[in-house]
Design a protein around this motif. Structure first.
Motif, PDB file in Angstrom:
ATOM      1  N   GLN A 141      59.090 -32.763  12.129  1.00  0.00           N
ATOM      2  CA  GLN A 141      59.490 -31.805  13.025  1.00  0.00           C
ATOM      3  C   GLN A 141      60.937 -31.452  12.684  1.00  0.00           C
ATOM      4  N   GLU A 142      61.439 -30.285  13.131  1.00  0.00           N
ATOM      5  CA  GLU A 142      62.852 -29.899  13.100  1.00  0.00           C
ATOM      6  C   GLU A 142      63.405 -29.494  14.569  1.00  0.00           C
ATOM      7  N   ARG A 143      64.745 -30.040  14.501  1.00  0.00           N
ATOM      8  CA  ARG A 143      65.442 -29.455  15.860  1.00  0.00           C
ATOM      9  C   ARG A 143      65.573 -28.132  15.575  1.00  0.00           C
ATOM     10  N   LEU A 144      65.756 -27.272  16.876  1.00  0.00           N
ATOM     11  CA  LEU A 144      66.163 -25.875  16.824  1.00  0.00           C
ATOM     12  C   LEU A 144      67.398 -25.886  17.151  1.00  0.00           C
ATOM     13  N   PHE A 145      68.441 -24.699  16.528  1.00  0.00           N
ATOM     14  CA  PHE A 145      69.596 -24.389  16.755  1.00  0.00           C
ATOM     15  C   PHE A 145      69.632 -22.856  16.995  1.00  0.00           C
ATOM     16  N   VAL A 146      70.604 -22.619  18.104  1.00  0.00           N
ATOM     17  CA  VAL A 146      70.674 -20.951  18.543  1.00  0.00           C
ATOM     18  C   VAL A 146      72.019 -20.565  18.063  1.00  0.00           C
ATOM     19  N   LEU A 147      71.912 -19.513  17.485  1.00  0.00           N
ATOM     20  CA  LEU A 147      73.212 -18.875  17.166  1.00  0.00           C
ATOM     21  C   LEU A 147      73.753 -18.112  18.171  1.00  0.00           C
ATOM     22  N   SER A 155      77.373 -15.703  19.663  1.00  0.00           N
ATOM     23  CA  SER A 155      78.538 -15.189  19.298  1.00  0.00           C
ATOM     24  C   SER A 155      79.698 -15.961  19.652  1.00  0.00           C
ATOM     25  N   SER A 156      80.875 -16.031  18.687  1.00  0.00           N
ATOM     26  CA  SER A 156      81.953 -17.023  18.801  1.00  0.00           C
ATOM     27  C   SER A 156      82.592 -16.751  20.030  1.00  0.00           C
ATOM     28  N   ARG A 157      82.340 -15.422  20.866  1.00  0.00           N
ATOM     29  CA  ARG A 157      82.849 -15.260  21.927  1.00  0.00           C
ATOM     30  C   ARG A 157      82.193 -15.481  23.326  1.00  0.00           C
ATOM     31  N   HIS A 158      80.955 -16.035  22.948  1.00  0.00           N
ATOM     32  CA  HIS A 158      79.993 -16.528  24.132  1.00  0.00           C
ATOM     33  C   HIS A 158      80.409 -17.664  25.018  1.00  0.00           C
ATOM     34  N   SER A 159      80.025 -17.451  26.077  1.00  0.00           N
ATOM     35  CA  SER A 159      80.638 -18.330  27.198  1.00  0.00           C
ATOM     36  C   SER A 159      80.259 -19.689  26.912  1.00  0.00           C
ATOM     37  N   LEU A 160      79.125 -19.918  26.171  1.00  0.00           N
ATOM     38  CA  LEU A 160      78.506 -21.242  25.889  1.00  0.00           C
ATOM     39  C   LEU A 160      78.855 -22.068  24.630  1.00  0.00           C
ATOM     40  N   ALA A 190      70.430 -25.450  26.588  1.00  0.00           N
ATOM     41  CA  ALA A 190      69.063 -25.397  26.798  1.00  0.00           C
ATOM     42  C   ALA A 190      68.622 -23.839  26.877  1.00  0.00           C
ATOM     43  N   TRP A 191      67.535 -23.759  26.795  1.00  0.00           N
ATOM     44  CA  TRP A 191      66.854 -22.317  26.653  1.00  0.00           C
ATOM     45  C   TRP A 191      67.129 -21.544  28.231  1.00  0.00           C
ATOM     46  N   SER A 192      67.176 -22.450  29.361  1.00  0.00           N
ATOM     47  CA  SER A 192      67.494 -22.131  30.613  1.00  0.00           C
ATOM     48  C   SER A 192      68.786 -21.568  30.587  1.00  0.00           C
ATOM     49  N   ASP A 193      69.746 -22.124  29.901  1.00  0.00           N
ATOM     50  CA  ASP A 193      71.044 -21.617  29.863  1.00  0.00           C
ATOM     51  C   ASP A 193      71.283 -20.022  29.213  1.00  0.00           C
ATOM     52  N   LEU A 194      70.157 -19.527  28.555  1.00  0.00           N
ATOM     53  CA  LEU A 194      69.987 -18.422  27.959  1.00  0.00           C
ATOM     54  C   LEU A 194      69.177 -17.581  28.721  1.00  0.00           C
ATOM     55  N   ALA A 195      68.858 -17.796  29.762  1.00  0.00           N
ATOM     56  CA  ALA A 195      67.935 -16.719  30.541  1.00  0.00           C
ATOM     57  C   ALA A 195      68.362 -15.517  30.917  1.00  0.00           C
ATOM     58  N   GLN A 198      76.510 -11.161  16.206  1.00  0.00           N
ATOM     59  CA  GLN A 198      78.248 -11.368  16.233  1.00  0.00           C
ATOM     60  C   GLN A 198      78.688 -10.351  16.963  1.00  0.00           C
ATOM     61  N   LEU A 199      78.124  -9.259  17.285  1.00  0.00           N
ATOM     62  CA  LEU A 199      78.336  -8.326  18.220  1.00  0.00           C
ATOM     63  C   LEU A 199      78.137  -8.578  19.588  1.00  0.00           C
ATOM     64  N   GLY A 200      77.640  -9.766  19.724  1.00  0.00           N
ATOM     65  CA  GLY A 200      77.337 -10.000  21.277  1.00  0.00           C
ATOM     66  C   GLY A 200      76.084  -9.250  21.998  1.00  0.00           C
ATOM     67  N   GLN A 201      75.192  -9.108  21.117  1.00  0.00           N
ATOM     68  CA  GLN A 201      73.976  -8.105  21.870  1.00  0.00           C
ATOM     69  C   GLN A 201      72.873  -9.177  22.093  1.00  0.00           C
ATOM     70  N   GLY A 202      72.836 -10.156  21.534  1.00  0.00           N
ATOM     71  CA  GLY A 202      71.899 -11.248  21.940  1.00  0.00           C
ATOM     72  C   GLY A 202      72.091 -12.489  21.178  1.00  0.00           C
ATOM     73  N   VAL A 203      71.191 -13.536  21.121  1.00  0.00           N
ATOM     74  CA  VAL A 203      71.178 -14.720  20.346  1.00  0.00           C
ATOM     75  C   VAL A 203      70.030 -14.732  19.566  1.00  0.00           C
ATOM     76  N   THR A 204      69.936 -15.570  18.293  1.00  0.00           N
ATOM     77  CA  THR A 204      68.685 -15.944  17.791  1.00  0.00           C
ATOM     78  C   THR A 204      68.559 -17.496  17.370  1.00  0.00           C
ATOM     79  N   PHE A 205      67.756 -17.761  16.889  1.00  0.00           N
ATOM     80  CA  PHE A 205      67.443 -19.281  16.492  1.00  0.00           C
ATOM     81  C   PHE A 205      66.873 -19.480  15.217  1.00  0.00           C
ATOM     82  N   ALA A 206      67.093 -20.527  14.754  1.00  0.00           N
ATOM     83  CA  ALA A 206      66.482 -21.256  13.600  1.00  0.00           C
ATOM     84  C   ALA A 206      66.416 -22.669  13.307  1.00  0.00           C
ATOM     85  N   GLU A 207      65.383 -23.187  12.514  1.00  0.00           N
ATOM     86  CA  GLU A 207      65.374 -24.508  12.238  1.00  0.00           C
ATOM     87  C   GLU A 207      66.869 -25.310  11.839  1.00  0.00           C
ATOM     88  N   GLU A 208      66.839 -26.394  12.253  1.00  0.00           N
ATOM     89  CA  GLU A 208      68.066 -27.041  11.731  1.00  0.00           C
ATOM     90  C   GLU A 208      68.491 -27.071  10.048  1.00  0.00           C
TER      91      GLU A 208
END
Length: 317
Positions: free
Chosen positions: A166-172, A174-179, A186-191, A237-247
């Motif tokens: 199993q691999e932990r997931l990471f979310v990408l 923007s460096s200007r994101h509040s989080l 958590a996924w709920s933070d990104l609702a 990078q432009l702040g239009q959303g987030v994405t994720f990938a495996e660790e």
């Protein structure tokens, strides 16, 4: 009755005589003496108790009975040669282990597994390729692939399947994101955000069943687009959303104006499973599976020991 090998040799001489119309020319084609061709053709006629050829100074020609028998024998002979050729190809292919990656970016476990297998069995040729999810099971069942590593494809029928790591997931973000200041999210933070998922031909592919669970548990809305990973990263990078990938991907790819953050809580881990055909006769498949199981067990034991040591330190503190 002559042995199978001798019978095939007798047939080869007879077919050469038919094709060349002469024992002398048949001998030249086979690179043997004319007497050897004559002797073996005679042995075949004695074995069949049938005269296959009429002989004269011009050469040889089939009798009526001989012509009928040769037509039938040649069809079986050609099929038998094809079987031998196919067997030789299969033996050559037996030295190749064909591994498919279906929406899997790799990971430290897979890298160590393949590296260790290659060290132990250097005579085995490792062929690694990407395989679309829609073709994964068919490729295994038809033995175009010997084993595939994939995310959860749902119920697996007529094939063996096991989760090895199993691999932990990471979310990408923007460096200007509040989080970006949080150590983990958590996924709920990104609702209220859009989860950008590439649907193009390139880049790592997410686990579709995992995406369904993320949405069902109150996570971000899924936004798929015909774009590769580079385009999705630009949108992040432009702040239009987030994405994720495996660790394993997040740890090795640094993105300007963006930060990878580990996920925590529900659906923060991606399970990678292997799928293979139990009837696959290749010994290399069984060896790879055995090595993977041993490595998975050692990894699990090591993780358990780390947890116990952590609990002991907490208790002592």
């Amino acid at each position: 009755m002559t042995g199978n090998g001798n019978a095939l040799r007798l047939l080869a001489y007879a077919f050469a005589a038919v094709d060349h119309g002469s024992l002398r020319r048949a001998a030249k084609a086979l690179r043997v003496r004319e007497s050897s061709v004559s002797r073996n053709v005679l042995k075949l006629e004695q074995l069949l108790d049938m005269q296959l050829f009429e002989r004269d100074f011009r050469g040889v020609r089939l009798t009526e009975a001989g012509g009928a028998w040769i037509d039938v024998a040649r069809a079986h002979y050609d099929g038998l040669l094809d079987a031998f050729i196919q067997c030789a190809r299969d033996n050559k292919d037996a030295k190749t282990l064909r591994i498919g990656l279906c929406w899997v970016t790799g990971g430290e476990f897979l890298r160590r597994l393949i590296d260790r297998f290659g060290s132990r069995y250097p005579d085995v040729i490792l062929s690694i390729e990407d395989i679309p999810a829609s073709q994964c099971m068919a490729a295994i069942r038809r033995r175009r692939l010997d084993i595939a590593f994939t995310h959860d494809l749902g119920p697996v029928t007529s094939c063996c399947s096991d989760v090895f790591w199993q691999e932990r997931l990471f979310v990408l973000l923007s460096s200007r994101h509040s989080l970006v200041g949080k150590p983990a999210v958590a996924w709920s933070d990104l609702a209220q955000m859009s989860l950008l998922v590439p649907a193009g031909p390139e880049g790592p592919r997410p686990d579709l069943r995992l995406l369904e669970r993320i949405v069902a548990d109150g996570g971000p809305a899924i936004q798929t687009s015909w774009a590769d990973q580079a385009t999705v990263i630009l949108k992040v990078q432009l702040g239009q959303g987030v994405t994720f990938a495996e660790e394993s991907y997040a740890r090795t790819v640094t993105i300007d104006s963006a930060m990878w953050k580990p996920l925590e809580g529900h659906n923060s881990v991606s399970s990678i499973r292997a799928v293979w055909l139990d009837s696959n006769p290749k010994l290399s498949v069984l060896r790879l599976i055995g090595l993977a199981k041993n490595m998975a067990k050692r990894t699990s034991d090591q993780n358990g020991e780390r947890c116990m040591r952590s609990q002991e330190r907490c208790t002592a503190g």
